[in-house]
Design a protein around this motif. Structure first.
Motif, PDB file in Angstrom:
ATOM      1  N   ARG A 425     -25.844 -37.581  17.337  1.00 48.85           N
ATOM      2  CA  ARG A 425     -25.591 -36.274  17.955  1.00 48.85           C
ATOM      3  C   ARG A 425     -24.478 -36.329  19.003  1.00 48.85           C
ATOM      4  O   ARG A 425     -23.712 -35.364  19.162  1.00 48.85           O
ATOM      5  N   GLY A 426     -24.365 -37.452  19.698  1.00 50.81           N
ATOM      6  CA  GLY A 426     -23.331 -37.562  20.720  1.00 50.81           C
ATOM      7  C   GLY A 426     -21.930 -37.568  20.138  1.00 50.81           C
ATOM      8  O   GLY A 426     -21.002 -36.977  20.703  1.00 50.81           O
ATOM      9  N   ALA A 427     -21.755 -38.212  18.983  1.00 48.87           N
ATOM     10  CA  ALA A 427     -20.431 -38.311  18.375  1.00 48.87           C
ATOM     11  C   ALA A 427     -20.133 -37.148  17.430  1.00 48.87           C
ATOM     12  O   ALA A 427     -18.978 -36.755  17.269  1.00 48.87           O
ATOM     13  N   PHE A 428     -21.199 -36.607  16.809  1.00 47.85           N
ATOM     14  CA  PHE A 428     -21.019 -35.543  15.824  1.00 47.85           C
ATOM     15  C   PHE A 428     -21.949 -34.380  16.162  1.00 47.85           C
ATOM     16  O   PHE A 428     -23.167 -34.506  16.030  1.00 47.85           O
ATOM     17  N   PRO A 429     -21.400 -33.252  16.610  1.00 44.74           N
ATOM     18  CA  PRO A 429     -22.261 -32.116  16.958  1.00 44.74           C
ATOM     19  C   PRO A 429     -22.917 -31.539  15.715  1.00 44.74           C
ATOM     20  O   PRO A 429     -22.365 -31.625  14.611  1.00 44.74           O
ATOM     21  N   PRO A 430     -24.106 -30.928  15.862  1.00 46.54           N
ATOM     22  CA  PRO A 430     -24.768 -30.296  14.713  1.00 46.54           C
ATOM     23  C   PRO A 430     -23.865 -29.209  14.117  1.00 46.54           C
ATOM     24  O   PRO A 430     -23.141 -28.543  14.860  1.00 46.54           O
ATOM     25  N   PRO A 431     -23.847 -29.053  12.802  1.00 44.19           N
ATOM     26  CA  PRO A 431     -24.674 -29.740  11.803  1.00 44.19           C
ATOM     27  C   PRO A 431     -24.055 -31.015  11.254  1.00 44.19           C
ATOM     28  O   PRO A 431     -24.595 -31.611  10.323  1.00 44.19           O
ATOM     29  N   LEU A 432     -22.895 -31.443  11.831  1.00 41.09           N
ATOM     30  CA  LEU A 432     -22.206 -32.599  11.276  1.00 41.09           C
ATOM     31  C   LEU A 432     -23.040 -33.869  11.406  1.00 41.09           C
ATOM     32  O   LEU A 432     -22.981 -34.753  10.545  1.00 41.09           O
ATOM     33  N   ASN A 433     -23.834 -33.981  12.472  1.00 39.55           N
ATOM     34  CA  ASN A 433     -24.668 -35.183  12.619  1.00 39.55           C
ATOM     35  C   ASN A 433     -25.674 -35.309  11.481  1.00 39.55           C
ATOM     36  O   ASN A 433     -25.981 -36.408  11.015  1.00 39.55           O
ATOM     37  N   PHE A 434     -26.188 -34.161  11.003  1.00 37.25           N
ATOM     38  CA  PHE A 434     -27.121 -34.204   9.876  1.00 37.25           C
ATOM     39  C   PHE A 434     -26.405 -34.627   8.595  1.00 37.25           C
ATOM     40  O   PHE A 434     -26.948 -35.409   7.799  1.00 37.25           O
ATOM     41  N   ALA A 435     -25.198 -34.134   8.381  1.00 40.74           N
ATOM     42  CA  ALA A 435     -24.439 -34.495   7.179  1.00 40.74           C
ATOM     43  C   ALA A 435     -24.101 -35.983   7.176  1.00 40.74           C
ATOM     44  O   ALA A 435     -24.263 -36.665   6.150  1.00 40.74           O
ATOM     45  N   VAL A 436     -23.652 -36.494   8.317  1.00 43.33           N
ATOM     46  CA  VAL A 436     -23.293 -37.921   8.400  1.00 43.33           C
ATOM     47  C   VAL A 436     -24.532 -38.795   8.213  1.00 43.33           C
ATOM     48  O   VAL A 436     -24.505 -39.805   7.501  1.00 43.33           O
ATOM     49  N   GLY A 437     -25.628 -38.419   8.854  1.00 44.26           N
ATOM     50  CA  GLY A 437     -26.858 -39.202   8.736  1.00 44.26           C
ATOM     51  C   GLY A 437     -27.380 -39.231   7.307  1.00 44.26           C
ATOM     52  O   GLY A 437     -27.753 -40.300   6.789  1.00 44.26           O
ATOM     53  N   LEU A 438     -27.420 -38.076   6.651  1.00 41.36           N
ATOM     54  CA  LEU A 438     -27.890 -38.032   5.267  1.00 41.36           C
ATOM     55  C   LEU A 438     -26.969 -38.830   4.348  1.00 41.36           C
ATOM     56  O   LEU A 438     -27.444 -39.539   3.447  1.00 41.36           O
ATOM     57  N   ALA A 439     -25.655 -38.718   4.574  1.00 42.71           N
ATOM     58  CA  ALA A 439     -24.714 -39.478   3.750  1.00 42.71           C
ATOM     59  C   ALA A 439     -24.938 -40.983   3.908  1.00 42.71           C
ATOM     60  O   ALA A 439     -24.925 -41.734   2.927  1.00 42.71           O
ATOM     61  N   ALA A 440     -25.180 -41.427   5.143  1.00 43.24           N
ATOM     62  CA  ALA A 440     -25.399 -42.854   5.379  1.00 43.24           C
ATOM     63  C   ALA A 440     -26.641 -43.352   4.648  1.00 43.24           C
ATOM     64  O   ALA A 440     -26.647 -44.449   4.075  1.00 43.24           O
ATOM     65  N   PHE A 441     -27.697 -42.543   4.620  1.00 38.17           N
ATOM     66  CA  PHE A 441     -28.933 -42.990   3.982  1.00 38.17           C
ATOM     67  C   PHE A 441     -28.825 -43.004   2.458  1.00 38.17           C
ATOM     68  O   PHE A 441     -29.603 -43.710   1.804  1.00 38.17           O
TER      69      PHE A 441
END
Length: 477
Positions: A425-441
Motif C-alpha cells: 500500500r505504501g508504494a502502490f495506492p489502491p487499487p494498484l496495490n491489489f493488482a500488484v499483489g494478485l499478480a505476484a501470487f
C-alpha cells in the motif's frame, strides 16, 4: 510393483446395476459433491446477521469457516482410509447424515459456541463426501472417460460454492437460519437417494478386472497401513499432492478479485455500497471460464489415448499458458459505468450491459474466461491422474491427502495475499496495490506447471505398474 493387500483377491459377487442405474448413481454422487460445497459456501455471506445474532465480531465467524475447512480436510483422510478398507456406501450415508445434522444444529444454535460445535460436526461429515465419493465415482467410469466425468465432478463443486453463496445471501437476508434449515432437508433427501444407488464394486471399471467382475467376482483387495509408504513412494503421487500447495496458493488469492474491482469502482467515485455490488458481479462473471473445465477433461482424455503423459501435459500447459492472461486481467484499465446508489438489480443490469458497450469490460471478461478455462484443465486431469496411477483401494486415500495439502495452500494464499496488499500500500495506492499483489501470487502457477510436467515424466511408468498389478490379480482367479 508389489502392494501389500488386505484380501485374497476376487470373490464371487452378485450381478446388478444396468446402464440407467449406473447413470443415476453417477448423477447422485456428482450432485452430492455440489451439495457439500453449498454447505461450505453458506456461512460467509451471512457473517453480518449471524454475528449480530450472537453478539460477536465478524472475525470470530471467519474463525468458524477456517477451522471448519481444516477439520473437514483432516477428517477426509480418516474417512478415505476407512473407505478404502470397507464398504463405502454406508460411510457416505453416515457422512451425509452428519453434515445434515450439523447444518440443522447450526440453524438451531442459540449462541456462538453452539454454532461453532454444530459447524464442526458438519465439517466432519463433509470430509466423507469428497474423499469416499471420489473413490466410488472412479470405479464407475472407464479410464478413457475419466477426464470428462471428473470435469463434471470438479465443476459441480465450484457451482456448489457459488450456489451456497447465492442461497445464503438471498434466503438468509431476512432470516439467517432459513438457508441452514433448507440445506438440512436437502441433505436428508440426499441420504434417501443413496439408498437407490448402484452398489458399486471396487475396481469394476478397470479393463483388466472388468471381465472377471462381470462374471460375478469381487475385487477384495484393501488398503493397509503397510501401503502408506508405497503410496508416497509412487513418484507421480508426490507431484500430484505437492502441486496443490502452490496451485491453491494462487487460487486462494483469487477470492480477493471482488475487492480489486470494488476498489476500482471506488477509485472512479462510486459509493462503497455500489462498489461492493460491482465487485461481486464482476467476480461472478469472471468465474464463467470454469465451465470450460469440461473441455480440459475432454482434451485430457484425447491426449491420454495418444500418450500416457497426456493428462499431466495438458494440465501443465494449461496452468502455464494462463499466467499472462491473469496479468492482463489485473492490470487492464476497466471503465465502470453503473448508476451509483441504485438498487442491486439495476447495478447488475448495468454491469451486464457494459460487457457489450464498454470495450475495456468486454476485454476483461474475455481475458478472465480464457485464464479460467486454461487453469481449469488442472482439476479434471488431477482427479483422473490419481485414478490412473493408483490401484482402486488407494484412490480415496491419495485424493484426501492431496485435498489436505490443497486446503493448506488455499488458506495460505488467502491469508498471505491480504498481508501483501497492506505491505504494498505504501508504494502502490489502491487499487494498484491489489493488482500488484494478485499478480505476484499468480507466479505460484509456475512451480505448479513444472510439477505437472515432472508428473508427465513419471506417470507412464506408474500407470504401467498399476496395469501389471491388476493383470496379475485378475489372473489369480
Amino acid at each position: 510393483m508389489t502392494v501389500t493387500t488386505g484380501g485374497p483377491g476376487l470373490r464371487p459377487h452378485g450381478r446388478g446395476g444396468g446402464r440407467t442405474h449406473r447413470a443415476y448413481s453417477v448423477v447422485v454422487f456428482v450432485l452430492l459433491a455440489s451439495l457439500d460445497n453449498v454447505a461450505i459456501g453458506l456461512v460467509p455471506p451471512l457473517y453480518g446477521p449471524i454475528s449480530d445474532a450472537f453478539d460477536v465480531s465478524g472475525r470470530l465467524l471467519g474463525v468458524v469457516t477456517a477451522v471448519s475447512f481444516l477439520v473437514s480436510a483432516v477428517a477426509a483422510v480418516g474417512w478415505a482410509y476407512v473407505g478404502d478398507r470397507t464398504n463405502r456406501k454406508p460411510l457416505l450415508m453416515v457422512g451425509t447424515l452428519l453434515w445434515a445434522a450439523g447444518t440443522g444444529g447450526s440453524a438451531l444454535a442459540g449462541g456462538y459456541l453452539t454454532f461453532l460445535a454444530a459447524q464442526l460436526v458438519a465439517a466432519v461429515g463433509l470430509g466423507a463426501v469428497g474423499s469416499v465419493g471420489f473413490s466410488v465415482v472412479t470405479d464407475l467410469i472407464s479410464p478413457t472417460r475419466r477426464g470428462l466425468v471428473m470435469s463434471f465432478w470438479g465443476l459441480s463443486q465450484g457451482v456448489g460454492t457459488l450456489a451456497g453463496t447465492l442461497v445464503g445471501g438471498l434466503l438468509g437476508a431476512a432470516d439467517w437460519r432459513r438457508p441452514f434449515l433448507l440445506l438440512t432437508g436437502v441433505g436428508l433427501a440426499a441420504t434417501l437417494a443413496y439408498l437407490f444407488t448402484y452398489d458399486i464394486r471396487r475396481g469394476q471399471s478397470e479393463p483388466e478386472l472388468a471381465g472377471r467382475i462381470d462374471a460375478g467376482a469381487e475385487y477384495d483387495y484393501r488398503i493397509s497401513r503397510a501401503d502408506l509408504p508405497r503410496i508416497l513412494g509412487r513418484r507421480t503421487n508426490r507431484w500430484l499432492i505437492l502441486q496443490g500447495l502452490t496451485a491453491q496458493a494462487a487460487f486462494g488469492s483469487l477470492v480477493w478479485l471482488p475487492v480489486l474491482f470494488a476498489e476500482r469502482a471506488e477509485a472512479q467515485g462510486y459509493s462503497t455500497s455500489t462498489a461492493v455490488v460491482v465487485g461481486s458481479v464482476f467476480a461472478t462473471l469472471f468465474q464463467l471460464g470454469g465451465v470450460l473445465s469440461i473441455v480440459g477433461g475432454l482434451i485430457g482424455d484425447a491426449v491420454q489415448r495418444r500418450t500416457p503423459r497426456g493428462r499431466a501435459l495438458v494440465a501443465s500447459i494449461g496452468i502455464l499458458a494462463a499466467l499472462p492472461f491473469y496479468l492482463v486481467l489485473f492490470f487492464v484499465p476497466v471503465t465502470i459505468d453503473v448508476p451509483d446508489g441504485a438498487s442491486g438489480g439495476a447495478v447488475v443490469g448495468a454491469v451486464l450491459a457494459s460487457v457489450f458497450t464498454e470495450p475495456s469490460v468486454g476485454l476483461s471478461l474475455l481475458t478472465a474466461i480464457v485464464a479460467l478455462a486454461l487453469t481449469s484443465a488442472n482439476s479434471p486431469n488431477w482427479f483422473a491422474l490419481i485414478a490412473d496411477v493408483n490401484p482402486p483401494e488407494h484412490r480415496g486415500t491419495v485424493y484426501s491427502l492431496g485435498n489436505l495439502v490443497n486446503g493448506v495452500g488455499r488458506a495460505a494464499g488467502n491469508g498471505l495475499v491480504g498481508v501483501a496488499f497492506q505491505a504494498l500500500r505504501g508504494a502502490f495506492p489502491p487499487p494498484l496495490n491489489f493488482a500488484v499483489g494478485l499478480a505476484a501470487f499468480q507466479l505460484f502457477f509456475i512451480p505448479t506447471g513444472v510439477m505437472y510436467w515432472l508428473a508427465s515424466r513419471t506417470s507412464p511408468a506408474d500407470i504401467d505398474n498399476v496395469h501389471d498389478l491388476l493383470h496379475t490379480r485378475a489372473d489369480r482367479l
